[in-house]
Design an enzyme around this catalytic site. Sequence first.
Site, PDB file in Angstrom:
ATOM      1  N   LYS A 239      14.717  38.108 -14.950  1.00 23.03           N
ATOM      2  CA  LYS A 239      13.722  37.192 -15.503  1.00 23.03           C
ATOM      3  C   LYS A 239      12.357  37.449 -14.870  1.00 23.03           C
ATOM      4  CE  LYS A 239      13.728  33.223 -12.397  1.00 23.03           C
ATOM      5  NZ  LYS A 239      14.083  31.856 -12.115  1.00 23.03           N
TER       6      LYS A 239
ATOM      7  N   ARG B 179       8.826  35.258 -13.912  1.00 23.74           N
ATOM      8  CA  ARG B 179       8.182  33.947 -13.858  1.00 23.74           C
ATOM      9  C   ARG B 179       6.688  34.129 -13.583  1.00 23.74           C
ATOM     10  NH1 ARG B 179       9.884  28.695 -12.825  1.00 23.74           N
ATOM     11  NH2 ARG B 179      11.937  29.328 -12.121  1.00 23.74           N
TER      12      ARG B 179
ATOM     13  N   ASP C 276       0.816  -1.228   0.000  1.00 23.88           N
ATOM     14  CA  ASP C 276       0.000   0.000   0.000  1.00 23.88           C
ATOM     15  C   ASP C 276       0.848   1.276   0.000  1.00 23.88           C
ATOM     16  OD1 ASP C 276       1.016  -0.031   2.538  1.00 23.88           O
ATOM     17  OD2 ASP C 276      -0.909   0.102   3.581  1.00 23.88           O
TER      18      ASP C 276
END
Length: 292
Positions: free
Chosen positions: A191, A193, A37
Amino acid sequence: MSQISIISGKTSEDLAKKIAKKIKANLVKSEIRIFPDGESKITLIGTISKKRSIVIQSIFPPVDTNLVHILSLITKAKENSAQVDVVIPYMGYARQDREFLPGEIVTMKVLAKLFKGAGASKIIAIDIHSLIGLKYFSIKTENVTAIPDLVKYFKKLSLKNPLIVSPDQGGKKRAKEFAKELDSDYIALEKIRDRKTGKVKIKTKNLSEVENRDLILVDDMISTGGSIIKATQFLKKQKSKRIYVACTHALLMNNAEKKIRKAGVTSIISTNTIPGKTSKVDISNTIAKAIM
């Protein structure tokens, strides 16, 4: 018997073995059995010191499983030792250090409670993604950097007028530190994002200083490599020479290494906080010093 026990999690076996040897500690290994499991059963092999134990385990994918494992190791160590210090070479969840969008759970707050509850006396992280995350801990914390170890590697290479590049403004301090150790200069790209899609865009325009130079793109971690790929493509257009990537933690998910190489990177160099093909830099000495 040694006054210190190193308890090794499965994700950091090689690192734990090296550290135990360096500090002359007793090594306690863990054996794991996975039930159908998905549950894990952990058995410790060795004698745990009554005085001090040091649990060493990186929390990389499968992150949730490895998190449960480290908490279990700490709990068992605390049953035997008066002091339990925890070395987390790679700290999973460190990017979840604040509520970026409404309703987001700050998981680092949850981790802080879990580690204290399990019985940790101190947490030692290596180049954690955000120091903000450590502020949630009510126990002692320390962040150790692998930058000097990475720089040692690059000093052995024949680089042409190397320039250190951070793929974003957030890594500017890291790039500056790396450049100082290597005795070179550095720049940081800009940059953007998208918080929802995760897509990255480079805002920086033309850069004359990268032309005809070997570059080292420096980051703390590489997950899918999106930022590194965008930065490499941009820097190649600026007529740079070879581009190397230096990072502490190379997760390299979803075939990231191949994609990064395809973008034009000569080599990816990382540390053994996460074992893999690119982990060419050993940080056991740096961790041993932090422990002692």
